[in-house]
Design a protein around this motif. Structure first.
Motif, short mmCIF file in Angstrom:
data_model
loop_
_atom_site.label_atom_id
_atom_site.label_comp_id
_atom_site.label_asym_id
_atom_site.label_seq_id
_atom_site.Cartn_x
_atom_site.Cartn_y
_atom_site.Cartn_z
N THR A 196 42.96 32.18 41.11
CA THR A 196 42.16 32.54 40.10
C THR A 196 41.00 33.69 40.21
O THR A 196 40.75 34.72 39.50
N LYS A 197 40.21 32.89 41.14
CA LYS A 197 39.11 33.68 41.42
C LYS A 197 39.41 35.32 42.03
O LYS A 197 38.58 36.07 41.68
N VAL A 198 40.58 35.56 42.86
CA VAL A 198 40.88 36.66 43.32
C VAL A 198 41.48 37.58 42.19
O VAL A 198 41.19 38.69 41.99
N SER A 199 42.12 36.94 41.26
CA SER A 199 42.74 37.89 40.24
C SER A 199 41.54 38.24 38.95
O SER A 199 41.61 39.29 38.74
N LEU A 200 40.66 37.42 38.94
CA LEU A 200 39.57 37.74 38.04
C LEU A 200 38.44 38.95 38.74
O LEU A 200 38.11 39.69 38.20
N ASN A 201 38.43 38.86 40.15
CA ASN A 201 37.78 39.74 40.65
C ASN A 201 38.48 41.12 40.81
O ASN A 201 37.91 42.11 40.90
N ARG A 202 39.69 41.12 40.78
CA ARG A 202 40.60 42.46 40.66
C ARG A 202 40.51 43.00 39.18
O ARG A 202 41.23 43.68 39.14
#
Length: 411
Positions: free
Chosen positions: A34-40
């Motif tokens: 989820t963190k990776v997706s939000l950062n993208r």
């Protein structure tokens, strides 16, 4: 054969532990993805919609099939409670949690989520669902644990401290030195804002548990309740997303990390996790399930430092230690309370004269009297002859003295 029996017995005892450890890895993966997706650049509003849409699609068929005979009708009161549950859980909790995760880090977010038992205890006391007797050690443990937990959260929010370098941190950060550097003032501001958002999310989740416990009394179908809450949350999240996200491109999702984040969170965290927790909770109780939550924080810290090059600060570590100590203090108090209630429930209920149990005891006395009469009759009239008066005596119940009903001790 003995070796196989011992191994199967050990495996049977280890199943709850294996299930809960695996579940913590699943939760940790959800936080990282989820963190990776939000950062993208994925909108957390859209992520909440897709997550609960996946969860509804997975849970609903099982609820329809497995609970078709036990599912009660939905009244207006139950519908309003479902509406509030959908608002507190999927909408408020998830959106604030994802926003706080975006501003902080997965490890920090997991540490803050360990405040949940203490927050739930506070909400239960406010709603008068739980009484606090400071003369009892278990109540003292819960109160002290709550204070320590809140202190740990405040320490994590207000104090960052120096960066703690792990063995592999320098090597990873060296390769990621081309990442955009944020000013210290802006980073501290985001950190405080993220902390406040995470605290609000935890309060919403604690309120969700309180109302859920009330709803389950009138609507005891667990799977159906979860499916309805996810469905209600999906509809509410769609409305919130239309208000907050004005770009139609925010809804676009392809075969990328955004789809993986939504599907993983919906299927693993909202569907499989619910089923596994329910099974373990039936065997070992709710305290056992909650006691594994700090393990997720450790897993996320290790995975985050590898995958996201996450920096771990001294204030975060100290605050996390305080939160975990407070967590186990609250859990210990809940465990003692659970054992006391279990012991009180195991005390046999006293019998009132004229009740159903009295009839059962009367039958036992009748059998004893019958055997006595038959033996006496056989001696007097022979083994093949029975006195008709004695036969009438067998059917006559012997009056029992009235028993005094004792009240179970109040906790």
């Amino acid at each position: 054969m003995e070796g196989k029996g011992c191994f199967s017995s050990f495996l049977e005892r280890a199943k709850p532990y294996i299930a809960m450890v695996s579940l913590q890895f699943g939760y940790a993966g959800m936080n990282i993805i989820t963190k990776v997706s939000l950062n993208r650049g994925m909108s957390h509003y859209v992520l909440v919609v897709y997550r609960h849409a996946f969860a509804t699609a997975v849970i609903a068929p099982f609820a329809l099939v497995l609970e078709r005979k036990v599912r009660p009708k939905i009244t207006l009161t139950i519908f309003m409670q479902l509406f509030v549950l959908g608002l507190l859980g999927p909408v408020i909790d998830q959106n604030f949690y994802y926003a706080g995760l975006k501003f902080t880090s997965p490890t920090f977010s997991c540490a803050m989520s360990n405040m949940l038992p203490a927050m739930t205890f506070v909400m239960a006391v406010i709603c008068r669902m739980e009484k606090v007797d400071m003369k009892k050690l278990r109540c003292q443990a819960k109160v002290v644990g709550t204070i320590v937990t809140v202190g740990g959260a405040m320490l994590m929010t207000l104090y960052k401290g120096r960066v703690i370098n792990l063995v592999w941190s320098d090597h990873i950060h060296l390769h990621r030195s081309d990442a955009p550097v944020q000013t210290a003032a802006a980073a501290d501001k985001d950190w405080v804002n993220g902390s406040i958002l995470l605290i609000i999310a935890t309060l919403a989740w604690a309120s969700f548990f309180i109302i859920q416990s009330i709803t389950l009394r009138r609507y005891p179908a667990h799977l159906s309740l979860t499916a309805l809450v996810c469905f209600m949350g999906t509809l509410q999240s769609i409305v919130v997303t239309f208000v907050m996200e004005h770009k139609s491109s925010a809804w676009s999702i392809g075969w990328d990390m955004n789809l993986l984040a939504a599907a993983y969170a919906g299927i693993v965290s909202s569907s499989i996790a619910y089923y596994v927790q329910g099974l373990v909770m039936q065997k070992r109780g709710p305290v056992f399930v909650t006691a594994f939550s700090p393990l997720m924080m450790i897993i996320v810290a290790i995975m985050g430092s590898f995958i996201l090059a996450e920096k771990i600060y001294l204030g975060g570590v100290l605050g996390a230690v305080l939160i975990v100590l407070g967590l186990y203090s609250v859990l210990w108090g809940k465990y003692k309370e659970y054992k006391e209630k279990e012991a009180a429930d195991s005390i046999p209920e006293p019998v009132k004269g004229g009740g159903g149990n009295t009839q059962l005891m009367t039958t036992k006395f009748e059998d004893i009297e019958a055997n006595t009469v038959v033996d006496r009759t056989q001696k007097e009239y022979g083994s093949n002859k029975i006195n008709p008066e004695a036969a009438m005596t067998i059917c006559t119940p012997i009056p029992l003295p009235h028993l005094i009903q004792l009240e179970a001790p109040k906790i």
